[in-house]
Scaffold this motif. Structure first.
Motif, PDB file in Angstrom:
ATOM      1  N   CYS A  33       2.090   9.056   5.893  1.00  0.00           N
ATOM      2  CA  CYS A  33       1.057   8.161   6.404  1.00  0.00           C
ATOM      3  C   CYS A  33       1.577   7.482   7.662  1.00  0.00           C
ATOM      4  O   CYS A  33       2.394   6.553   7.568  1.00  0.00           O
ATOM      5  CB  CYS A  33       0.690   7.104   5.369  1.00  0.00           C
ATOM      6  N   ASN A  39      -4.210   3.595   7.246  1.00  0.00           N
ATOM      7  CA  ASN A  39      -5.495   4.269   7.059  1.00  0.00           C
ATOM      8  C   ASN A  39      -5.383   5.785   7.013  1.00  0.00           C
ATOM      9  O   ASN A  39      -6.200   6.448   6.371  1.00  0.00           O
ATOM     10  CB  ASN A  39      -6.466   3.875   8.177  1.00  0.00           C
ATOM     11  N   THR A  40      -4.414   6.355   7.707  1.00  0.00           N
ATOM     12  CA  THR A  40      -4.356   7.796   7.927  1.00  0.00           C
ATOM     13  C   THR A  40      -3.211   8.413   7.141  1.00  0.00           C
ATOM     14  O   THR A  40      -2.053   8.044   7.335  1.00  0.00           O
ATOM     15  CB  THR A  40      -4.177   8.093   9.426  1.00  0.00           C
ATOM     16  N   CYS A  41      -3.532   9.345   6.261  1.00  0.00           N
ATOM     17  CA  CYS A  41      -2.518   9.972   5.415  1.00  0.00           C
ATOM     18  C   CYS A  41      -2.779  11.463   5.277  1.00  0.00           C
ATOM     19  O   CYS A  41      -3.926  11.922   5.370  1.00  0.00           O
ATOM     20  CB  CYS A  41      -2.508   9.354   4.007  1.00  0.00           C
ATOM     21  N   SER A  72      -6.702  12.105   4.655  1.00  0.00           N
ATOM     22  CA  SER A  72      -7.499  10.928   4.328  1.00  0.00           C
ATOM     23  C   SER A  72      -7.495   9.983   5.521  1.00  0.00           C
ATOM     24  O   SER A  72      -6.462   9.789   6.165  1.00  0.00           O
ATOM     25  CB  SER A  72      -6.931  10.208   3.104  1.00  0.00           C
ATOM     26  N   THR A  73      -8.637   9.390   5.807  1.00  0.00           N
ATOM     27  CA  THR A  73      -8.741   8.419   6.901  1.00  0.00           C
ATOM     28  C   THR A  73      -9.080   7.026   6.388  1.00  0.00           C
ATOM     29  O   THR A  73      -9.388   6.131   7.173  1.00  0.00           O
ATOM     30  CB  THR A  73      -9.806   8.868   7.919  1.00  0.00           C
ATOM     31  N   ASP A  74      -9.034   6.847   5.066  1.00  0.00           N
ATOM     32  CA  ASP A  74      -9.318   5.529   4.488  1.00  0.00           C
ATOM     33  C   ASP A  74      -8.212   5.095   3.534  1.00  0.00           C
ATOM     34  O   ASP A  74      -8.461   4.499   2.491  1.00  0.00           O
ATOM     35  CB  ASP A  74     -10.667   5.521   3.775  1.00  0.00           C
ATOM     36  N   GLY A  75      -6.968   5.438   3.917  1.00  0.00           N
ATOM     37  CA  GLY A  75      -5.827   5.012   3.122  1.00  0.00           C
ATOM     38  C   GLY A  75      -5.680   5.717   1.798  1.00  0.00           C
ATOM     39  O   GLY A  75      -4.968   5.228   0.920  1.00  0.00           O
ATOM     40  N   ASN A 116      -0.016   5.472   9.466  1.00  0.00           N
ATOM     41  CA  ASN A 116      -0.498   4.097   9.405  1.00  0.00           C
ATOM     42  C   ASN A 116      -1.209   3.891   8.078  1.00  0.00           C
ATOM     43  O   ASN A 116      -1.311   4.821   7.271  1.00  0.00           O
ATOM     44  CB  ASN A 116      -1.409   3.758  10.597  1.00  0.00           C
ATOM     45  N   ASP A 169       0.847  -1.199   0.000  1.00  0.00           N
ATOM     46  CA  ASP A 169       0.000   0.000   0.000  1.00  0.00           C
ATOM     47  C   ASP A 169       0.877   1.241   0.000  1.00  0.00           C
ATOM     48  O   ASP A 169       1.365   1.679   1.046  1.00  0.00           O
ATOM     49  CB  ASP A 169      -0.907  -0.007   1.225  1.00  0.00           C
TER      50      ASP A 169
END
Length: 642
Positions: free
Chosen positions: A328, A332-334, A346-349, A330, A289
């Motif tokens: 990012c 999910n969080t970018c 963004s909270t969904d990758g 993690n 990812d």
């Protein structure tokens, strides 16, 4: 929360020194000109205005945790957030390497920055540029320069943990630190190519990329660097690299180039991206990812393991600005940042992005009478109006450093202060601004007060206090009795002035600034507040505002010229950044997300409400003739009553 240059909210803190290789590709530039402000829409008694001027590009990001992050702008300013980017503000730092500055922070607030500085002793000779570095132990409020010796300018930084850091730059330079940036040593690379990006999977494995497709790799902490450029792929200039571990990395560059490796750079593949725009940044929270960004708001998503046949697809973004940086913490969080002060989250990758910040920050405002006013802010911005704010025009400043304070003693005579000890003066209403000579300060100057045309006091980072008694011909430094940053200063008359700052610090003078006496406001729940602004309508009555250590705002009053203070009996839901008084009885403070607090009875009662503007308001000036003017983030200029 730090003062966004007037603290500018200055949120900013974070870390496990993240391995962000914040390589900054140069962004587009724009010129500022005349700007006629639209009428705007009334919000209560306040009317929003905007200058329409371009804002500073955000070139780098580092988020050690999903809540706390920092960013660096093209003018060297450091921005920060402590709430996941819901609010961003400027850190009041004293060291600002202006060249492609990169930074990394730990969650505990230890920061490292690298960049470059240029000097031109002789106008007939080219400027001499050298690499620079600095460290911060307090979330970016203050920076300590680090001696590097004669090294070229530095472009990118990677810190895989709190101790180990690598920086790269021009002429193939690679510097390494094993003590969090306090000391650096040069490592041999065998190349003279400019290096634009670096990433480290751990404290042994790093990759650096740069001009002409240069790729260097180390597996022993930099004791040896080996060339890893894949000749068969003929890569063009590479701008950035990211690693999801010691083996899995992605490098990107011009022409939409994406290179993938799963063996620490020994072999590479090049998936087809079908984009021709330059790619400027990359982040890989996991090997399967990765996100890549570039011009025209482009963000691609793909996998290192996909090989040459892997699929890299464009994601929808709400912008056409170039995106210079990605991070990012993690999968999910970018976050992404780019031109015109843009920050996306963004909270969904990365599947969906929302705008968190856009637009420049204005830090201070001054008016002389009801018609003549000035606003100062990021990137040397100065706006002026001669018709009571119906229209504003950009004025030319001999600096690109952020300006944080402004004071005028009449429609023609004024001063502005800012980063790196900047002091500018004008005697013609701003048609021409001239930099003061022999200023005895090199850190950030954050506020200025001028009780008359001859006398001014400027304050700033490290407890700096500068004084002039001859209209700015000479500036002298005084001791304020504190090394805390001083964010605000006000003078009740030519002799009596009060400065306020971090840790509840207060300094007062009764002789025009020749000598200062330390004082402090009372702590709340054992913690000292940060004082961000002060106003003194006469030599006895003063009001100081700021941020409480545990959140919310604070408001203190003094009736003895600042020697002792009493907290106002009012609950303020957010930080207050600035305060101004029409008289001893009528004062107005502005703050977080358009918050205002006003009194018309000498502070017996304060009315707290919102302007409805939604922008943090970092500067305010109130007068009986012209109402109140407030300025803040996202190019906000607002007018209202008191």
């Amino acid at each position: 929360m730090l003062r966004p240059f007037a603290v500018l909210t200055v949120a900013l803190a974070a870390l496990t020194l993240c391995a962000c290789g914040l390589a900054a590709a140069p962004g587009p530039t724009a010129s500022a000109g005349a700007s006629s402000l639209p009428a705007g829409s009334a919000t209560g008694q306040w009317r929003l205005q905007t200058s329409g001027l371009p804002s500073t590009d955000i070139l780098g990001l580092t988020f050690p945790t999903p809540e706390r992050g920092w960013a660096v702008a093209s003018d060297g300013a450091v921005l920060g957030t402590t709430d996941g980017g819901a609010r961003w503000s400027l850190v009041a730092g004293g060291v600002q390497p202006p060249y492609r500055s990169a930074l990394a922070f730990t969650a505990g607030g230890h920061g490292v920055r690298v960049g470059g500085t240029c000097v031109q002793p002789d106008p007939a000779e080219p400027a001499v540029c050298r690499g620079s570095a600095a460290t911060s132990a307090d979330g970016g409020r203050n920076w300590t320069p680090v001696a590097l010796g004669d090294v070229p300018r530095l472009t990118a930084l990677a810190c895989p943990d709190a101790s180990h850091c690598w920086a790269v730059g021009e002429d193939g330079v690679v510097l390494a630190s094993t003590d969090g940036g306090a000391h650096w040593s040069r490592q041999a690379t065998g190349t003279s190519a400019t290096l634009y990006g670096i990433a480290c999977g751990n404290d042994l494995h790093c990759l650096a990329v740069g001009a002409g497709g240069a790729i260097l790799a180390t597996a022993d902490g930099g004791r040896s660097w080996l060339g890893r450029t894949p000749a068969r792929l003929h890569p063009p200039d590479l701008s950035a690299v990211a690693c999801a571990g010691p083996l899995d990395c992605v490098a990107v560059g011009v022409g939409g180039t994406v290179l993938l490796t799963g063996d620490a750079g020994q072999s590479w593949s090049a998936p087809v991206t079908d984009v021709g725009t330059p790619l400027l940044a990359v982040a890989c929270p996991a090997a399967n990812d990765c996100l890549v960004s570039g011009g025209n708001g482009l963000i691609l998503r793909g996998s290192i393991g996909g090989g040459a046949g892997g699929s890299w697809k464009a994601l929808p973004t709400p912008t056409t600005q170039p995106i210079f940086a990605l991070d990012c913490p993690n999968v999910n969080t970018c976050w992404a940042s780019g031109g015109d002060g843009l920050v996306l989250a963004s909270t969904d990758g990365g599947a969906a992005w929302r705008v968190q910040a856009r637009g420049s920050v204005y830090d201070a405002v001054a008016f002389s009478g009801a018609e003549h006013g000035w606003v100062v802010g990021q990137r040397g911005t100065i706006l002026a109006t001669g018709n009571g704010g119906r229209s504003w025009r950009a004025q030319s400043a001999p600096t690109s450093d952020t300006l944080t304070g402004v004071a005028f003693t009449g429609p023609r005579d004024g001063w502005a202060v800012g980063m790196l000890g900047t002091i500018l003066g004008t005697t013609d209403g701003g048609a021409r601004w001239t930099a003061a000579s022999a200023v005895p300060a090199h850190g950030a100057l954050l506020a200025i007060a001028c009780p008359d045309a001859a006398r001014c006091v400027a304050v700033g980072a490290g407890g700096t206090v500068l004084n002039t008694a001859d209209g700015g011909a000479r500036w002298s430094a005084q001791s304020a009795g504190t090394t805390n940053p001083l964010f605000g200063v006000a003078c009740g008359n030519a002799a009596h002035c009060v400065a306020v700052g971090a840790g509840g610090a207060v300094a007062t003078t009764a002789d025009g600034g020749a000598r200062w006496s330390p004082a402090a406001v009372p702590a709340a729940d054992g913690a000292a507040p940060t004082l961000l602004g002060v106003a003194c309508p006469d030599d006895r009555r003063c009001w100081a505002v700021g941020a409480a250590a545990g959140g919310g705002g604070v408001l203190f009053g003094s009736t003895d010229g600042g020697r002792t203070w009493t907290a106002a009996a009012v609950a303020v839901p957010g930080p207050l950044f600035a305060v101004s008084c029409v008289s001893t009885s009528r004062c107005l403070a502005t703050g977080d997300r358009g918050l205002i607090a006003a009194t018309v009875d000498s502070g017996a009662a304060w009315r707290v409400q919102s302007t409805g503007l939604g922008s943090d308001l970092f500067g305010v000036v109130a007068s009986a003739a012209g109402g109140a003017w407030a300025v803040g983030d996202d190019t906000t200029v607002a007018h209202g009553g008191i």
